[in-house]
Write an enzyme that holds these catalytic residues in place. Structure first.
Site, PDB file in Angstrom:
ATOM      1  N   HIS A  74       0.965  -1.175   0.159  1.00 35.36           N
ATOM      2  CA  HIS A  74      -0.120   0.016  -0.141  1.00 35.36           C
ATOM      3  C   HIS A  74       0.925   1.037   0.145  1.00 35.36           C
ATOM      4  O   HIS A  74       1.805   1.637   0.860  1.00 35.36           O
ATOM      5  CB  HIS A  74      -0.819  -0.166   1.238  1.00 35.36           C
ATOM      6  CG  HIS A  74      -2.108  -0.704   0.875  1.00 35.36           C
ATOM      7  ND1 HIS A  74      -3.360  -0.434   1.592  1.00 35.36           N
ATOM      8  CD2 HIS A  74      -2.314  -2.001   0.357  1.00 35.36           C
ATOM      9  CE1 HIS A  74      -4.354  -1.403   1.238  1.00 35.36           C
ATOM     10  NE2 HIS A  74      -3.667  -2.424   0.605  1.00 35.36           N
ATOM     11  N   TYR A 203      -9.617   6.164   7.008  1.00 35.30           N
ATOM     12  CA  TYR A 203      -9.353   6.436   8.493  1.00 35.30           C
ATOM     13  C   TYR A 203     -10.558   7.444   8.600  1.00 35.30           C
ATOM     14  O   TYR A 203     -10.349   8.531   7.858  1.00 35.30           O
ATOM     15  CB  TYR A 203      -8.029   6.977   9.067  1.00 35.30           C
ATOM     16  CG  TYR A 203      -7.376   5.849   9.049  1.00 35.30           C
ATOM     17  CD1 TYR A 203      -6.524   5.367   7.905  1.00 35.30           C
ATOM     18  CD2 TYR A 203      -7.134   5.085  10.405  1.00 35.30           C
ATOM     19  CE1 TYR A 203      -5.365   4.443   8.351  1.00 35.30           C
ATOM     20  CE2 TYR A 203      -6.110   4.251  10.493  1.00 35.30           C
ATOM     21  CZ  TYR A 203      -5.266   3.853   9.546  1.00 35.30           C
ATOM     22  OH  TYR A 203      -4.428   2.631   9.741  1.00 35.30           O
ATOM     23  N   PRO A 294      -5.135   1.128  18.327  1.00 30.52           N
ATOM     24  CA  PRO A 294      -4.857   0.463  16.996  1.00 30.52           C
ATOM     25  C   PRO A 294      -4.816   1.648  16.006  1.00 30.52           C
ATOM     26  O   PRO A 294      -4.465   1.230  14.914  1.00 30.52           O
ATOM     27  CB  PRO A 294      -5.945  -0.391  16.877  1.00 30.52           C
ATOM     28  CG  PRO A 294      -6.887  -0.176  17.680  1.00 30.52           C
ATOM     29  CD  PRO A 294      -6.308   0.658  18.840  1.00 30.52           C
ATOM     30  N   LYS A 298       0.228   0.399  15.048  1.00 30.34           N
ATOM     31  CA  LYS A 298       1.639   0.419  15.386  1.00 30.34           C
ATOM     32  C   LYS A 298       1.845  -0.810  16.400  1.00 30.34           C
ATOM     33  O   LYS A 298       3.144  -1.338  16.530  1.00 30.34           O
ATOM     34  CB  LYS A 298       1.971   1.575  16.216  1.00 30.34           C
ATOM     35  CG  LYS A 298       2.252   2.951  15.318  1.00 30.34           C
ATOM     36  CD  LYS A 298       3.294   2.828  14.378  1.00 30.34           C
ATOM     37  CE  LYS A 298       3.317   3.691  13.536  1.00 30.34           C
ATOM     38  NZ  LYS A 298       3.571   3.507  12.159  1.00 30.34           N
ATOM     39  N   TYR A 385       3.492   6.813   9.966  1.00 30.83           N
ATOM     40  CA  TYR A 385       2.622   5.876   9.468  1.00 30.83           C
ATOM     41  C   TYR A 385       3.747   4.624   8.838  1.00 30.83           C
ATOM     42  O   TYR A 385       3.533   3.541   9.248  1.00 30.83           O
ATOM     43  CB  TYR A 385       1.382   6.165   8.469  1.00 30.83           C
ATOM     44  CG  TYR A 385       0.736   5.198   8.301  1.00 30.83           C
ATOM     45  CD1 TYR A 385      -0.499   5.177   9.086  1.00 30.83           C
ATOM     46  CD2 TYR A 385       0.632   4.204   7.586  1.00 30.83           C
ATOM     47  CE1 TYR A 385      -1.399   4.226   9.381  1.00 30.83           C
ATOM     48  CE2 TYR A 385      -0.388   3.292   7.199  1.00 30.83           C
ATOM     49  CZ  TYR A 385      -1.445   3.164   8.231  1.00 30.83           C
ATOM     50  OH  TYR A 385      -2.263   2.253   7.936  1.00 30.83           O
TER      51      TYR A 385
HETATM   52  P1  RFL Z   1       0.487 -11.058  21.989  1.00 32.78           P
HETATM   53  O1  RFL Z   1       0.172 -11.216  20.569  1.00 32.78           O
HETATM   54  O2  RFL Z   1      -0.576 -10.698  23.130  1.00 32.78           O
HETATM   55  O3  RFL Z   1       1.041 -12.458  22.382  1.00 32.78           O
HETATM   56  C1  RFL Z   1       1.380 -12.818  23.606  1.00 32.78           C
HETATM   57  C2  RFL Z   1       1.262 -14.351  23.719  1.00 32.78           C
HETATM   58  O4  RFL Z   1       1.794 -14.767  25.061  1.00 32.78           O
HETATM   59  C3  RFL Z   1       0.758 -15.586  25.739  1.00 32.78           C
HETATM   60  N1  RFL Z   1       0.936 -15.439  27.172  1.00 32.78           N
HETATM   61  C4  RFL Z   1       1.530 -16.641  27.928  1.00 32.78           C
HETATM   62  N2  RFL Z   1       2.303 -17.364  27.652  1.00 32.78           N
HETATM   63  C5  RFL Z   1       2.651 -18.382  28.539  1.00 32.78           C
HETATM   64  N3  RFL Z   1       2.484 -17.777  29.953  1.00 32.78           N
HETATM   65  C6  RFL Z   1       1.774 -16.897  30.477  1.00 32.78           C
HETATM   66  N4  RFL Z   1       1.552 -16.715  31.503  1.00 32.78           N
HETATM   67  C7  RFL Z   1       1.255 -16.121  29.243  1.00 32.78           C
HETATM   68  N5  RFL Z   1       0.503 -15.066  28.958  1.00 32.78           N
HETATM   69  C8  RFL Z   1       0.124 -14.817  27.920  1.00 32.78           C
HETATM   70  C9  RFL Z   1      -0.320 -15.321  24.830  1.00 32.78           C
HETATM   71  O5  RFL Z   1      -1.390 -16.325  25.036  1.00 32.78           O
HETATM   72  C10 RFL Z   1      -0.081 -14.835  23.686  1.00 32.78           C
HETATM   73  O6  RFL Z   1       0.017 -16.017  22.637  1.00 32.78           O
HETATM   74  O7  RFL Z   1       1.653  -9.978  21.990  1.00 32.78           O
HETATM   75  P2  RFL Z   1       2.853  -9.676  21.290  1.00 32.78           P
HETATM   76  O8  RFL Z   1       3.555 -11.030  20.666  1.00 32.78           O
HETATM   77  O9  RFL Z   1       3.797  -8.473  21.843  1.00 32.78           O
HETATM   78  O10 RFL Z   1       2.118  -8.966  19.756  1.00 32.78           O
HETATM   79  C11 RFL Z   1       1.496  -7.724  19.809  1.00 32.78           C
HETATM   80  C12 RFL Z   1       0.401  -7.590  18.865  1.00 32.78           C
HETATM   81  O11 RFL Z   1      -0.376  -8.835  18.979  1.00 32.78           O
HETATM   82  C13 RFL Z   1      -0.522  -6.441  19.079  1.00 32.78           C
HETATM   83  O12 RFL Z   1       0.255  -5.329  19.506  1.00 32.78           O
HETATM   84  C14 RFL Z   1      -1.141  -6.222  17.793  1.00 32.78           C
HETATM   85  O13 RFL Z   1      -1.913  -7.127  17.527  1.00 32.78           O
HETATM   86  C15 RFL Z   1      -1.861  -4.841  17.863  1.00 32.78           C
HETATM   87  N6  RFL Z   1      -2.605  -4.302  16.901  1.00 32.78           N
HETATM   88  C16 RFL Z   1      -2.051  -3.923  15.685  1.00 32.78           C
HETATM   89  N7  RFL Z   1      -0.853  -3.546  15.353  1.00 32.78           N
HETATM   90  C17 RFL Z   1      -0.411  -3.377  14.251  1.00 32.78           C
HETATM   91  O14 RFL Z   1       0.935  -3.290  14.264  1.00 32.78           O
HETATM   92  N8  RFL Z   1      -1.179  -2.931  13.031  1.00 32.78           N
HETATM   93  C18 RFL Z   1      -2.332  -3.192  13.450  1.00 32.78           C
HETATM   94  O15 RFL Z   1      -3.108  -2.862  12.381  1.00 32.78           O
HETATM   95  C19 RFL Z   1      -3.009  -3.392  14.494  1.00 32.78           C
HETATM   96  N9  RFL Z   1      -4.302  -3.755  14.586  1.00 32.78           N
HETATM   97  C20 RFL Z   1      -3.972  -4.676  16.795  1.00 32.78           C
HETATM   98  C21 RFL Z   1      -5.014  -4.009  15.602  1.00 32.78           C
HETATM   99  C22 RFL Z   1      -4.702  -5.125  17.980  1.00 32.78           C
HETATM  100  C23 RFL Z   1      -6.108  -5.005  18.129  1.00 32.78           C
HETATM  101  N10 RFL Z   1      -6.749  -5.895  19.198  1.00 32.78           N
HETATM  102  C24 RFL Z   1      -7.461  -6.894  19.338  1.00 32.78           C
HETATM  103  C25 RFL Z   1      -6.155  -5.426  20.571  1.00 32.78           C
HETATM  104  C26 RFL Z   1      -6.301  -4.255  15.977  1.00 32.78           C
HETATM  105  C27 RFL Z   1      -6.831  -4.659  16.913  1.00 32.78           C
HETATM  106  C28 RFL Z   1      -8.547  -4.991  16.980  1.00 32.78           C
HETATM  107  C1  PHB Z   2      -6.695  -3.937  10.468  1.00 34.70           C
HETATM  108  O1  PHB Z   2      -6.747  -4.021   9.328  1.00 34.70           O
HETATM  109  O2  PHB Z   2      -7.040  -4.778  11.356  1.00 34.70           O
HETATM  110  C2  PHB Z   2      -6.258  -2.484  10.996  1.00 34.70           C
HETATM  111  C3  PHB Z   2      -5.665  -1.783   9.894  1.00 34.70           C
HETATM  112  C4  PHB Z   2      -5.087  -0.503  10.293  1.00 34.70           C
HETATM  113  C5  PHB Z   2      -5.072  -0.017  11.648  1.00 34.70           C
HETATM  114  C6  PHB Z   2      -5.896  -0.816  12.577  1.00 34.70           C
HETATM  115  C7  PHB Z   2      -6.182  -2.134  12.303  1.00 34.70           C
HETATM  116  O3  PHB Z   2      -4.900   1.223  12.147  1.00 34.70           O
END
Ligand code: RFL
Ligand code: PHB
Length: 394
Positions: A74, A203, A294, A298, A385
């Site tokens: 993108h 957005y 989100p 990041k 971004y």
């Molecule tokens: P995670 O993915 O939460 O993984 C942590 C893992 O640790 C395990 N765990 C344990 N294991 C052993 N013993 C314990 N006591 C434990 N406690 C926990 C868990 O089961 C899990 O498997 O953290 P990590 O690896 O730091 O990754 C971070 C990302 O997952 C998170 O920052 C992103 O998903 C955030 N996020 C987005 N980030 C982006 O860069 N671009 C995006 O577009 C974006 N969109 C989003 C998002 C997060 C969202 N939600 C649901 C919070 C959109 C959404 C809706």
């Molecule tokens: C997504 O596709 O889940 C998404 C994309 C951009 C964002 C957050 C979430 O800023």
């Protein structure tokens, strides 16, 4: 059962999996302990946007074949105000940089597959994980698997266990400082097998609240709307959600294809940073140390940049150079805070706050108009971004 490894990694989210992959490429032995089972870890629908630096790290880790084949480059995204949008041309504004749309679920699957293929030490359903002696020279981790107690001796522990994990809470309260903002709203997300309404992300700041049009592929859409904290999923049947998206996306509404939800969920929005990111032999990375709303896409990218720094630091340590591990916390935090600032700012610019009066709303409108009209303002947005450098110059 007693075993030994060089680096014990807690959590098999993107942070833990990528760290383990990078360390094993560098010939460092590690064991990854994950509380949940494989299907659960692979099924979590989360992020969708990868910065160039994240893509580069996944390539370096040797897990980018499917990403290179299926990821969508993108070069820009759109910002909308009350239904009318304009484009931020990231590639033009940043001298050629862009982002890649590829789901976090796919990144996770690719990493797990690479682990399984090389017979890596990856333990799912590890229960009661606890860290010991983390401020001494001989740390170890205990856990239970299938009712059996295990002890894992190691040189270092990487806390990659997310916001609700145990690693951060193993740091003494008098050492750990945390900083937090909780936003008075959440994001209701829907995933559906329908073509996206535009080839780029939109957005949208709207009088009724924020909306985001995103995607996972040319046939799978991901949309979000801002909802009040007290809203329940039951109150949002698919049709109501599609109607609300159409209102908030304005001129793009005619291009929205509706379809049944494959997944629908509400996520709270929070900014959070814990300092320091190292205590003794324990290093925190990813959501274990920080959360961003989100809006700036990041979270996953910060997890990747932490892990990039940590893998570099640990690799240098085993070659006799400890500068990287000494500076890990300060270097990681410097980048984290800048991403926190951008995510907070972008959230403030695009969302409707409950206490917002006419003045605050007009400040948002004026700022969006300024960004639309000024290339300098759009460049600031684009530069953040696409992602700031891991090692800033100057
Ligand atoms: P995670 O993915 O939460 O993984 C942590 C893992 O640790 C395990 N765990 C344990 N294991 C052993 N013993 C314990 N006591 C434990 N406690 C926990 C868990 O089961 C899990 O498997 O953290 P990590 O690896 O730091 O990754 C971070 C990302 O997952 C998170 O920052 C992103 O998903 C955030 N996020 C987005 N980030 C982006 O860069 N671009 C995006 O577009 C974006 N969109 C989003 C998002 C997060 C969202 N939600 C649901 C919070 C959109 C959404 C809706
Ligand atoms: C997504 O596709 O889940 C998404 C994309 C951009 C964002 C957050 C979430 O800023």
């Amino acid at each position: 059962m007693r075993q030994r490894t060089q680096v014990a990694i807690i959590g098999a989210g993107p942070a833990g999996l990528l760290l383990s992959q990078l360390l094993s490429k560098a010939g460092i032995d590690c064991t990854l302990l994950e509380r949940k089972d494989r299907a659960y870890v692979e099924g979590r629908i989360r992020a969708g946007v990868l910065e160039q630096g994240t893509v580069d790290l996944l390539r370096e880790a040797g897990v980018a074949a499917r990403l290179d084949a299926e990821g969508l480059p993108h070069d820009g995204f759109r910002l909308a105000l009350d239904g009318e949008s304009f484009r931020v041309d990231m590639r033009h504004l940043t001298g050629g940089k862009s982002v890649t749309v590829y789901g976090q679920t796919e990144v996770t699957k690719d990493l797990i597959e690479a682990h399984v293929a090389r017979g890596a030490a990856l333990v799912f359903e590890a229960e009661e994980v606890a860290l010991h002696e983390i401020d001494g020279k001989a740390p170890y981790v205990t856990y239970e698997k299938d009712g059996q107690a295990h002890r894992l001796d190691c040189d270092f522990i990487a806390g990659c266990d997310g916001y609700h994990g145990i690693a951060r809470r193993s740091i003494p309260a008098e050492v750990l400082k945390s900083f937090e903002r909780v936003y008075p709203f959440g994001w209701l997300g829907i995933l559906a097998d329908v073509p996206p309404c535009d080839h780029e992300l939109i957005y949208a700041n709207h009088e009724r609240g924020f909306a985001l049009a995103s995607m996972r592929s040319t046939t799978r859409s991901r949309y979000y709307v801002q909802v009040a904290m007290e809203e329940k999923l039951e109150d949002w049947p698919d049709e109501r959600l599609w109607d609300e998206l159409a209102l908030r996306l304005g001129e793009h509404a005619p291009h929205i294809t509706r379809g049944p939800a494959l997944e629908k969920s509400i996520a709270p929005l929070r900014s959070f940073v814990a300092e320091p990111m190292r205590w003794g032999q324990l290093f925190l990375a990813g959501d274990a140390a920080h959360i961003v709303p989100p809006t700036g896409a990041k979270g996953l990218n910060l997890a990747a940049s932490d892990v990039g720094l940590l893998a570099e630091a640990l690799t240098a340590h085993y070659r006799g150079d400890d500068a990287g591990i000494e500076h890990y916390s300060a270097r990681a935090l410097a980048r984290v805070w800048k991403a926190e600032r951008f995510s907070w700012w972008f959230t403030s610019l695009t969302h409707r706050f409950p206490e917002m009066d006419g003045f605050s709303r007009r400040m948002q409108m004026a700022e969006l108009a300024y960004i639309r009209e000024s290339e300098a303002a759009r460049r600031v947005v684009a530069e953040n971004y696409v992602g700031l450098p891991l090692h800033p110059s100057g």
